[in-house]
Design a protein around this motif. Sequence first.
Motif, PDB file in Angstrom:
ATOM      1  N   TYR A 122      20.676  55.979 -78.640  1.00 66.05           N
ATOM      2  CA  TYR A 122      19.324  55.424 -78.455  1.00 66.05           C
ATOM      3  C   TYR A 122      19.091  54.885 -77.047  1.00 66.05           C
ATOM      4  N   PRO A 144      17.051  52.342 -86.943  1.00 64.92           N
ATOM      5  CA  PRO A 144      17.722  51.949 -85.692  1.00 64.92           C
ATOM      6  C   PRO A 144      18.964  51.106 -85.996  1.00 64.92           C
ATOM      7  N   CYS A 151      16.341  48.080 -79.077  1.00 64.80           N
ATOM      8  CA  CYS A 151      16.819  49.227 -79.855  1.00 64.80           C
ATOM      9  C   CYS A 151      15.643  49.913 -80.558  1.00 64.80           C
ATOM     10  N   LEU A 152      14.744  49.104 -81.105  1.00 64.64           N
ATOM     11  CA  LEU A 152      13.574  49.667 -81.799  1.00 64.64           C
ATOM     12  C   LEU A 152      12.673  50.429 -80.822  1.00 64.64           C
ATOM     13  N   THR A 155      14.373  53.709 -79.778  1.00 65.25           N
ATOM     14  CA  THR A 155      14.368  54.665 -80.890  1.00 65.25           C
ATOM     15  C   THR A 155      12.941  55.160 -81.117  1.00 65.25           C
ATOM     16  N   THR A 171      14.143  49.207 -91.369  1.00 62.92           N
ATOM     17  CA  THR A 171      14.743  48.189 -90.504  1.00 62.92           C
ATOM     18  C   THR A 171      14.528  46.820 -91.151  1.00 62.92           C
TER      19      THR A 171
END
Length: 213
Positions: A122, A144, A151-152, A155, A171
């Motif tokens: 990612y 994710p 990270c979100l 992704t 998530t």
Amino acid sequence: KMDDDDDIPQLSSHTLAALQEFYLEQQQREGMKTSQGFNQYSIGSIEEDWQLSQFWYSDETASCLAKEAVLTAGKGGRIACISAPSVYQKLKEQDGEDFSVCILEYDRRFSVYGEEFIFYDYNHPLDLPENLLPHSFDIVIADPPYLSEECLQKTAETIKYLTKGKILLCTGAVMEEQAAKHLGVKMCKFIPKHSRNLANEFRCYVNYASGLD
């Protein structure tokens, strides 16, 4: 001239014995799997690796998400699973169904799935093979690996690149605002469960009228 072997660290006989025992146990486990008509796609064929922040869904949740993906993708549909291997494995169990699926995953153990496996990090959201065309998937399911906005967000770049429009995100509940901000998805009523209990409340988010409400 010195002997070349001198600088090779020697394992103590104790360590060696422990290692051999470990490999033996692993072989027995693998052997058991094959003798029981083991299905390579079944959940648990690849164990969770917590160091990679992997947590498999319960069987029920994985089945439910796989079913949702197939319905949404439609006949001949294309489904992408990003960091959601347990859903991928469930999709593979539905052999003969009319859809195709790809798994984008950091864990190279999933390369056993052959051409459907795409190595994915990612941190490099658009570092994807050329044959993964933009907007070529009817639905993208993503989970994710970390509960962080970074990270979100990264992704999300991959999700938006791959999807024709429909997104199913799994998530933490704490990510609700960020999920809306980066992907325009809303929380569903459906509550995903994991095979081991997670400390964080987990939820599903979609941007279309889904069967998960």
